[in-house]
Design a protein around this motif. Structure first.
Motif, mmCIF file in Angstrom:
data_model
loop_
_atom_site.group_PDB
_atom_site.id
_atom_site.type_symbol
_atom_site.label_atom_id
_atom_site.label_comp_id
_atom_site.label_asym_id
_atom_site.label_seq_id
_atom_site.Cartn_x
_atom_site.Cartn_y
_atom_site.Cartn_z
ATOM 1 N N VAL A 8 0.710 -1.302 -0.043
ATOM 2 C CA VAL A 8 -0.073 0.035 -0.021
ATOM 3 C C VAL A 8 0.937 1.024 -0.024
ATOM 4 C CG1 VAL A 8 -1.604 1.399 1.322
ATOM 5 C CG2 VAL A 8 -1.854 -1.353 1.396
ATOM 6 N N LEU A 9 0.701 2.242 -0.961
ATOM 7 C CA LEU A 9 1.410 3.475 -1.148
ATOM 8 C C LEU A 9 0.676 4.398 -0.705
ATOM 9 C CD1 LEU A 9 3.405 2.565 -4.404
ATOM 10 C CD2 LEU A 9 4.230 2.014 -2.129
ATOM 11 N N ASP A 10 1.205 5.477 -0.230
ATOM 12 C CA ASP A 10 0.456 6.764 -0.041
ATOM 13 C C ASP A 10 0.534 7.374 -1.665
ATOM 14 O OD1 ASP A 10 2.717 8.459 -0.590
ATOM 15 O OD2 ASP A 10 3.202 8.383 1.728
ATOM 16 N N PRO A 11 -0.411 8.416 -1.417
ATOM 17 C CA PRO A 11 -0.763 9.142 -2.846
ATOM 18 C C PRO A 11 0.532 9.764 -3.461
ATOM 19 C CG PRO A 11 -2.560 9.447 -1.325
ATOM 20 C CD PRO A 11 -1.521 8.877 -0.428
ATOM 21 N N ALA A 12 1.547 10.335 -2.523
ATOM 22 C CA ALA A 12 2.662 10.819 -3.067
ATOM 23 C C ALA A 12 3.497 9.784 -3.729
ATOM 24 C CB ALA A 12 3.330 11.699 -2.033
ATOM 25 N N GLN A 13 3.590 8.603 -3.133
ATOM 26 C CA GLN A 13 4.525 7.495 -3.646
ATOM 27 C C GLN A 13 3.722 6.950 -4.754
ATOM 28 O OE1 GLN A 13 4.248 5.343 0.068
ATOM 29 N NE2 GLN A 13 6.385 5.213 0.062
ATOM 30 N N ARG A 14 2.591 6.974 -4.853
ATOM 31 C CA ARG A 14 1.692 6.397 -6.254
ATOM 32 C C ARG A 14 2.006 7.372 -7.334
ATOM 33 N NH1 ARG A 14 -0.884 1.919 -5.881
ATOM 34 N NH2 ARG A 14 -1.973 1.297 -3.984
ATOM 35 N N TYR A 15 1.828 8.680 -7.167
ATOM 36 C CA TYR A 15 2.350 9.984 -7.840
ATOM 37 C C TYR A 15 3.779 9.601 -8.603
ATOM 38 C CZ TYR A 15 2.591 14.579 -10.007
ATOM 39 O OH TYR A 15 3.020 15.570 -10.702
ATOM 40 N N ASP A 20 7.705 7.928 -12.837
ATOM 41 C CA ASP A 20 8.880 7.125 -12.914
ATOM 42 C C ASP A 20 8.483 6.172 -13.992
ATOM 43 O OD1 ASP A 20 10.526 8.244 -11.124
ATOM 44 O OD2 ASP A 20 10.087 6.697 -9.529
ATOM 45 N N ALA A 21 7.202 5.708 -14.147
ATOM 46 C CA ALA A 21 6.889 4.665 -15.168
ATOM 47 C C ALA A 21 6.768 5.504 -16.402
ATOM 48 C CB ALA A 21 5.518 4.110 -15.012
ATOM 49 N N ALA A 22 6.262 6.386 -16.462
ATOM 50 C CA ALA A 22 6.074 7.519 -17.785
ATOM 51 C C ALA A 22 7.417 7.819 -18.255
ATOM 52 C CB ALA A 22 5.227 8.753 -17.407
ATOM 53 N N ILE A 23 8.499 8.046 -17.545
ATOM 54 C CA ILE A 23 9.743 8.075 -18.144
ATOM 55 C C ILE A 23 10.570 6.997 -18.514
ATOM 56 C CG2 ILE A 23 12.093 8.626 -17.110
ATOM 57 C CD1 ILE A 23 10.973 10.465 -14.953
ATOM 58 N N GLU A 24 10.272 5.815 -18.082
ATOM 59 C CA GLU A 24 10.620 4.749 -18.692
ATOM 60 C C GLU A 24 10.010 4.394 -20.043
ATOM 61 O OE1 GLU A 24 10.957 0.031 -17.446
ATOM 62 O OE2 GLU A 24 10.984 1.288 -15.761
ATOM 63 N N ALA A 25 8.731 4.412 -20.019
ATOM 64 C CA ALA A 25 7.833 4.415 -21.074
ATOM 65 C C ALA A 25 8.355 5.208 -22.263
ATOM 66 C CB ALA A 25 6.340 4.293 -20.809
ATOM 67 N N PHE A 26 8.423 6.490 -21.688
ATOM 68 C CA PHE A 26 8.742 7.232 -22.946
ATOM 69 C C PHE A 26 10.162 7.138 -23.405
ATOM 70 C CE2 PHE A 26 6.183 10.957 -20.632
ATOM 71 C CZ PHE A 26 5.132 10.325 -21.301
ATOM 72 N N ALA A 27 11.066 6.674 -22.537
ATOM 73 C CA ALA A 27 12.449 6.328 -23.211
ATOM 74 C C ALA A 27 12.204 4.951 -24.044
ATOM 75 C CB ALA A 27 13.336 6.060 -21.703
ATOM 76 N N GLU A 28 11.544 4.079 -23.773
ATOM 77 C CA GLU A 28 11.304 2.923 -24.573
ATOM 78 C C GLU A 28 10.638 3.033 -25.857
ATOM 79 O OE1 GLU A 28 9.361 0.193 -22.171
ATOM 80 O OE2 GLU A 28 11.081 -0.438 -20.984
ATOM 81 N N GLY A 48 -7.043 2.963 -14.849
ATOM 82 C CA GLY A 48 -7.846 3.787 -13.969
ATOM 83 C C GLY A 48 -7.055 4.617 -13.033
ATOM 84 N N LEU A 49 -6.125 3.937 -12.337
ATOM 85 C CA LEU A 49 -5.236 4.572 -11.524
ATOM 86 C C LEU A 49 -4.240 5.739 -12.052
ATOM 87 C CD1 LEU A 49 -4.606 4.810 -8.443
ATOM 88 C CD2 LEU A 49 -2.551 3.448 -8.798
ATOM 89 N N VAL A 50 -3.849 5.444 -13.188
ATOM 90 C CA VAL A 50 -3.147 6.692 -14.018
ATOM 91 C C VAL A 50 -3.961 7.739 -14.221
ATOM 92 C CG1 VAL A 50 -1.872 7.191 -16.174
ATOM 93 C CG2 VAL A 50 -1.433 4.754 -14.844
ATOM 94 N N TYR A 51 -5.334 7.497 -14.648
ATOM 95 C CA TYR A 51 -6.287 8.392 -14.969
ATOM 96 C C TYR A 51 -6.676 9.247 -13.768
ATOM 97 C CZ TYR A 51 -7.015 7.245 -19.739
ATOM 98 O OH TYR A 51 -6.684 7.014 -21.278
ATOM 99 N N HIS A 52 -6.937 8.599 -12.698
ATOM 100 C CA HIS A 52 -6.930 9.112 -11.484
ATOM 101 C C HIS A 52 -5.988 10.400 -11.099
ATOM 102 C CE1 HIS A 52 -8.273 9.899 -7.206
ATOM 103 N NE2 HIS A 52 -7.022 9.732 -6.889
ATOM 104 N N TYR A 53 -4.715 10.022 -11.259
ATOM 105 C CA TYR A 53 -3.719 11.135 -11.061
ATOM 106 C C TYR A 53 -3.536 12.180 -12.072
ATOM 107 C CZ TYR A 53 -2.560 8.604 -6.666
ATOM 108 O OH TYR A 53 -2.556 8.128 -5.290
ATOM 109 N N PHE A 54 -3.447 11.650 -13.247
ATOM 110 C CA PHE A 54 -3.311 12.508 -14.600
ATOM 111 C C PHE A 54 -4.340 12.005 -15.481
ATOM 112 C CE2 PHE A 54 0.609 10.997 -12.577
ATOM 113 C CZ PHE A 54 1.252 12.400 -12.391
ATOM 114 N N PRO A 55 -5.643 12.995 -15.345
ATOM 115 C CA PRO A 55 -6.694 12.882 -16.334
ATOM 116 C C PRO A 55 -6.171 12.817 -17.663
ATOM 117 C CG PRO A 55 -7.087 14.295 -14.605
ATOM 118 C CD PRO A 55 -5.690 14.040 -14.436
#
Length: 212
Positions: A8-15, A20-28, A48-55
């Motif tokens: 279980v991660l808090d909101p800041a950690q999930r953000y 971090d995942a976006a940086i890796e995906a963009f690089a790939e 859905g979780l990605v959209y929750h933080y970044f619509p």
């Protein structure tokens, strides 16, 4: 950890996890070809979780750019703290090196903003980075320089903004331009004083150094 137990991660950690995942995906895959599903897969979360933080994807891209800008500003602050007093020529060349690092990054996970498909994102990054770096320089390097030298330019913030924008454009379009040329441009535009004699301030070792 027991099988099936979720961390279980808090909101800041999930953000941060999603950024971090976006940086890796963009690089790939490249920024333009990356989807929300790609980011979710790398992060190990649902779309859905990605959209929750970044619509929108633009908001996620902006978060990645903010991360890059913050790293650049921190690099400038570290440089400012470690410069040698009075060595203006050395300082100018170090700034040129930092600029090249940002425009033509060598790290494989850095965003390839030179890709024509990323031109709009590149411009957003440059605008934000220049504004943030100039703000940083005003309260560090410029103030320190003004304490020991006469500033020979007016509209200081505007001149720095034009100068940094121009240097970024020059390095991006003419990557082979010599460092000596870039350093000369900085000196001429800012009308910097020559280096101070090394024995002018004997015993100086603490405090914030001057430009150089």
């Amino acid at each position: 950890m027991a099988a099936g137990r979720r961390t279980v991660l808090d909101p800041a950690q999930r953000y941060d996890l999603i950024v971090d995942a976006a940086i890796e995906a963009f690089a790939e895959r490249g920024i333009a070809r990356t989807t929300v599903s790609d980011v979710a897969r790398v992060a190990g979360v649902t779309r859905g979780l990605v959209y929750h933080y970044f619509p929108t994807m633009d908001e996620l891209v902006d978060a990645v750019l903010d991360r890059s800008v913050a790293a650049f500003v921190e690099r400038v602050r570290l440089w400012d703290a470690e410069r040698e007093v009075g060595q203006i020529e050395q300082a100018v060349h170090e700034v040129v090196v930092m600029l090249r690092e940002q425009v033509h990054p060598g790290h494989p996970r850095r965003l390839d903003l030179r890709d024509p498909a990323n031109s709009a994102v590149y411009q957003r990054f440059v605008d934000r980075a220049v504004a943030a770096v100039v703000d940083c320089l005003q309260v560090t390097t410029v103030e320190a320089y003004a304490a020991r030298h006469r500033i020979e330019i007016t509209h200081v913030r505007e001149v720095f903004t034009v100068l940094v924008h121009g240097l970024v454009g020059l390095v991006r379009t003419q990557p082979d331009v010599p460092d000596e040329v870039l350093a000369s441009v900085v000196r001429q535009v800012l009308r910097l004083d020559p280096d101070e004699p090394t024995d002018r301030h004997p015993g100086t070792g603490g405090g914030r150094p001057d430009l150089g």
